[in-house]
Motif scaffolding. Structure first.
Motif, PDB file in Angstrom:
ATOM      1  N   UNK A 102      -4.624   9.398 -11.009  1.00  0.00           N
ATOM      2  CA  UNK A 102      -3.337  10.031 -10.642  1.00  0.00           C
ATOM      3  C   UNK A 102      -2.800   9.259  -9.432  1.00  0.00           C
ATOM      4  N   UNK A 103      -3.382   8.288  -8.684  1.00  0.00           N
ATOM      5  CA  UNK A 103      -3.043   7.708  -7.571  1.00  0.00           C
ATOM      6  C   UNK A 103      -2.299   6.323  -7.936  1.00  0.00           C
TER       7      UNK A 103
ATOM      8  N   UNK B  23       4.730   2.303   3.523  1.00  0.00           N
ATOM      9  CA  UNK B  23       4.743   3.244   2.400  1.00  0.00           C
ATOM     10  C   UNK B  23       3.119   3.836   2.126  1.00  0.00           C
ATOM     11  N   UNK B  24       3.118   4.924   1.569  1.00  0.00           N
ATOM     12  CA  UNK B  24       1.621   5.765   1.498  1.00  0.00           C
ATOM     13  C   UNK B  24       1.416   5.904  -0.008  1.00  0.00           C
TER      14      UNK B  24
ATOM     15  N   UNK C 201      -3.883   9.244   3.348  1.00  0.00           N
ATOM     16  CA  UNK C 201      -4.602   9.208   4.668  1.00  0.00           C
ATOM     17  C   UNK C 201      -3.964  10.557   5.371  1.00  0.00           C
ATOM     18  N   UNK C 202      -3.265  11.358   4.365  1.00  0.00           N
ATOM     19  CA  UNK C 202      -3.276  12.829   5.364  1.00  0.00           C
ATOM     20  C   UNK C 202      -1.725  12.981   5.817  1.00  0.00           C
ATOM     21  N   UNK C 203      -0.972  11.939   5.897  1.00  0.00           N
ATOM     22  CA  UNK C 203       0.379  12.016   6.143  1.00  0.00           C
ATOM     23  C   UNK C 203       1.170  12.872   5.067  1.00  0.00           C
TER      24      UNK C 203
ATOM     25  N   UNK D 111       5.773  -2.769   3.004  1.00  0.00           N
ATOM     26  CA  UNK D 111       4.339  -2.411   3.629  1.00  0.00           C
ATOM     27  C   UNK D 111       3.705  -1.190   3.435  1.00  0.00           C
ATOM     28  N   UNK D 112       2.397  -1.276   3.306  1.00  0.00           N
ATOM     29  CA  UNK D 112       1.679  -0.001   2.488  1.00  0.00           C
ATOM     30  C   UNK D 112       0.768   0.309   3.885  1.00  0.00           C
ATOM     31  N   UNK D 113       0.446   1.529   3.850  1.00  0.00           N
ATOM     32  CA  UNK D 113      -0.321   2.141   5.012  1.00  0.00           C
ATOM     33  C   UNK D 113      -1.683   1.701   4.764  1.00  0.00           C
ATOM     34  N   UNK D 114      -2.314   0.888   5.797  1.00  0.00           N
ATOM     35  CA  UNK D 114      -3.630   0.358   5.744  1.00  0.00           C
ATOM     36  C   UNK D 114      -4.730   1.323   5.329  1.00  0.00           C
ATOM     37  N   UNK D 115      -4.522   2.777   5.969  1.00  0.00           N
ATOM     38  CA  UNK D 115      -5.486   3.795   5.610  1.00  0.00           C
ATOM     39  C   UNK D 115      -5.541   4.203   4.254  1.00  0.00           C
ATOM     40  N   UNK D 116      -4.210   4.309   3.667  1.00  0.00           N
ATOM     41  CA  UNK D 116      -4.332   4.497   2.100  1.00  0.00           C
ATOM     42  C   UNK D 116      -4.647   3.610   1.266  1.00  0.00           C
ATOM     43  N   UNK D 117      -4.372   2.406   1.512  1.00  0.00           N
ATOM     44  CA  UNK D 117      -5.031   1.301   0.797  1.00  0.00           C
ATOM     45  C   UNK D 117      -6.349   1.160   0.861  1.00  0.00           C
ATOM     46  N   UNK D 118      -6.819   1.420   1.973  1.00  0.00           N
ATOM     47  CA  UNK D 118      -8.535   1.430   2.207  1.00  0.00           C
ATOM     48  C   UNK D 118      -9.099   2.552   1.308  1.00  0.00           C
ATOM     49  N   UNK D 119      -8.375   3.819   1.403  1.00  0.00           N
ATOM     50  CA  UNK D 119      -9.180   4.898   0.921  1.00  0.00           C
ATOM     51  C   UNK D 119      -8.961   4.724  -0.604  1.00  0.00           C
ATOM     52  N   UNK D 120      -7.778   4.199  -1.194  1.00  0.00           N
ATOM     53  CA  UNK D 120      -7.471   3.913  -2.685  1.00  0.00           C
ATOM     54  C   UNK D 120      -8.418   2.862  -3.133  1.00  0.00           C
ATOM     55  N   UNK D 121      -8.824   1.772  -2.401  1.00  0.00           N
ATOM     56  CA  UNK D 121      -9.615   0.795  -3.016  1.00  0.00           C
ATOM     57  C   UNK D 121     -10.819   1.462  -3.115  1.00  0.00           C
TER      58      UNK D 121
END
Length: 77
Positions: free
Chosen positions: A5-6, A25-26, A47-49, A62-72
């Motif tokens: 779903x993400x 962007x998140x 990321x919780x935002x 640009x993509x939020x680095x925290x969101x990208x890391x969690x998604x990966x």
């Protein structure tokens, strides 16, 4: 936990400026994007935002680095 779903990033507003240009962007749940855009409800990014959807990302945004890391990390499971 499922990552199906993400699927696309959305944004937050850079509070340090006087306009609604997003800083990054998140990643948020796909089914919440349309609901937020239509109803004005807030979405929660990986990321919780927490923010309302106001814009769609364009390629190269640009993509939020925290969101990208969690998604990966979620895609590996």
């Amino acid at each position: 936990m499922s990552a199906d779903t993400l699927v696309r990033p959305d944004e937050t507003v850079d509070e340090s400026t006087d306009n609604d240009t997003p800083k990054v962007f998140h990643y948020v749940k796909k089914n919440k994007i349309a609901e937020s855009a239509v109803m004005g409800t807030h979405v929660v990014a990986l990321c919780g935002e927490v923010f309302p959807v106001t814009r769609s990302p364009k390629p190269g945004s640009p993509v939020c680095p925290d969101c990208k890391r969690i998604y990966e990390m979620m895609k590996k499971d």
